[in-house]
Design an enzyme around this catalytic site. Structure first.
Site, PDB file in Angstrom:
ATOM      1  N   LYS A 111       0.789  -1.240   0.000  1.00 30.17           N
ATOM      2  CA  LYS A 111       0.000   0.000   0.000  1.00 30.17           C
ATOM      3  C   LYS A 111       0.816   1.282   0.000  1.00 30.17           C
ATOM      4  O   LYS A 111       0.257   2.363  -0.153  1.00 30.17           O
ATOM      5  CB  LYS A 111      -0.930   0.003   1.218  1.00 30.17           C
ATOM      6  CG  LYS A 111      -1.970  -1.105   1.186  1.00 30.17           C
ATOM      7  CD  LYS A 111      -2.932  -1.002   2.356  1.00 30.17           C
ATOM      8  CE  LYS A 111      -4.013  -2.070   2.287  1.00 30.17           C
ATOM      9  NZ  LYS A 111      -4.976  -1.974   3.409  1.00 30.17           N
ATOM     10  N   LYS A 191      -9.256 -10.534  -3.605  1.00 31.88           N
ATOM     11  CA  LYS A 191     -10.277 -10.470  -2.561  1.00 31.88           C
ATOM     12  C   LYS A 191     -11.461  -9.625  -3.011  1.00 31.88           C
ATOM     13  O   LYS A 191     -11.316  -8.681  -3.791  1.00 31.88           O
ATOM     14  CB  LYS A 191      -9.676  -9.857  -1.299  1.00 31.88           C
ATOM     15  CG  LYS A 191      -8.784 -10.771  -0.505  1.00 31.88           C
ATOM     16  CD  LYS A 191      -8.168 -10.059   0.684  1.00 31.88           C
ATOM     17  CE  LYS A 191      -9.213  -9.597   1.671  1.00 31.88           C
ATOM     18  NZ  LYS A 191      -8.617  -8.961   2.859  1.00 31.88           N
ATOM     19  N   LYS A 194     -15.392  -3.542  -2.891  1.00 30.63           N
ATOM     20  CA  LYS A 194     -16.352  -2.662  -3.555  1.00 30.63           C
ATOM     21  C   LYS A 194     -15.671  -1.751  -4.571  1.00 30.63           C
ATOM     22  O   LYS A 194     -16.339  -1.105  -5.378  1.00 30.63           O
ATOM     23  CB  LYS A 194     -17.094  -1.813  -2.520  1.00 30.63           C
ATOM     24  CG  LYS A 194     -18.103  -2.578  -1.689  1.00 30.63           C
ATOM     25  CD  LYS A 194     -19.302  -3.031  -2.509  1.00 30.63           C
ATOM     26  CE  LYS A 194     -20.251  -1.885  -2.785  1.00 30.63           C
ATOM     27  NZ  LYS A 194     -21.467  -2.317  -3.526  1.00 30.63           N
TER      28      LYS A 194
END
Length: 324
Positions: A111, A191, A194
């Site tokens: 990240k 995974k 949304k």
């Protein structure tokens, strides 16, 4: 009862993967554990959300957790930032972990480019350790992707206790969640999220959205294949947790006999998901209309959590030689 601590960030809309992968177990664990569940709003700052979005999502997540079965009468539900002792303990713990250990954290590697390599993201595992040990948690429910962070927390506990010559901090043990990781409906290599259109079933999705996304979900090219492909296995994993045992057993037998029709599997999933989410959405809509009730719920939880956190922090400050 064993004390258990877990948190969730208010950074996005909850989806079925969040529920099946974590929250469903939280609801069940309330019955036989001393549970502390928190909205990880300090952790959410690592993504630099807009201030108005963070406050709104914190209340929305509180309403969603309650609608899904987290009971503030059975568990302690609170916002992380309402217990500032988390952050103070995090600073103390940061002196007992090496940069080398932080550099090995997979989540930071994944990240750091997305969120600008900020120091909060880098030291995230230290605050996570503080979140856990400040309540003397004996167990922490984790998925496979969080085991590394928990192991670091355990190492920090051992380092602090060795330095002070005392065992003030409890070394938490992982409680691995039973559910398989829920993958994206249209890309079972990643995974459920949304952020990928069509790949997730949101807790607040409409019936139309749920029907469309399930019908478009990836399956296998050969229904008679001896081993399920990742897409088909993902749908069965959802089925196991959302449907009645006899329903999943019936469809599993049809697959074993080479008689399963994917349309039948998807129609069953649609029916059972809608049946589950209907009452959840109704309760959520009732709760979200009363933001003051949600704030009061979080304040009440913090009132129960903070004395415990203050007592642990007082002890550890004394242990390391701070005058308090």
């Amino acid at each position: 009862m064993k004390r258990l601590v877990s948190g969730i960030k208010p950074t996005g809309d909850l989806h079925l993967g969040n529920y099946l992968g974590a929250i469903k177990q939280w609801v069940e664990l309330q019955n036989d554990h001393d549970c502390f569940f928190f909205i990880a709003d300090y952790h959410a700052l690592t993504t630099r959300p807009k201030p108005e979005d963070l406050s709104r999502r914190t209340l929305e997540l509180t309403a969603a957790l309650m609608a899904l079965g987290i009971d503030p009468r059975s568990s302690v539900l609170f916002a992380q930032s309402d217990v500032p002792e988390h952050a103070e303990l995090s600073w103390i713990l940061s002196n007992f972990v090496s940069m080398g250990a932080l550099n090995r954290m997979t989540q930071y590697k994944e990240k750091k480019d997305q969120y600008g390599q900020n120091a909060g993201l880098y030291t995230y595992p230290i605050l996570m350790a503080a979140d856990i040990v400040i309540y003397g948690a004996e167990v922490v429910p984790v998925g496979e992707d969080q085991v590394q962070h928990l192991e670091l927390a355990r190492e920090i506990v051992r380092s602090v206790n060795s330095h002070t010559g005392k065992n003030t901090l409890v070394e938490p043990k992982p409680l691995l969640t039973k559910t398989a990781r829920v993958m994206s409906l249209n890309n079972p290599e990643i995974k459920m999220s949304k952020s990928l259109p069509g790949g997730a079933i949101g807790i607040l999705d409409t019936e139309e959205e749920i029907v469309r996304n399930i019908k478009r979900a990836v399956t296998d090219s050969d229904p008679a294949a001896p081993v399920k492909g990742k897409g088909l296995q993902n749908l069965f994993d959802i089925l196991y947790d959302i449907s009645a045992p006899e329903t999943s057993a019936k469809l599993e037998k049809l697959y074993a006999d080479g008689k399963l029709q994917y349309s039948e599997l998807k129609e069953q999933l649609i029916e059972d998901i809608l049946a589950f989410l209907g009452p959840v959405q109704k309760t959520y809509q009732s709760l979200i209309k009363d933001p003051e009730l949600l704030r009061k719920t979080l304040r009440h939880g913090a009132d129960k959590a903070r004395p415990i956190a203050q007592e642990l922090l007082r002890k550890i400050k004394t242990d390391v030689g701070l005058i308090n």
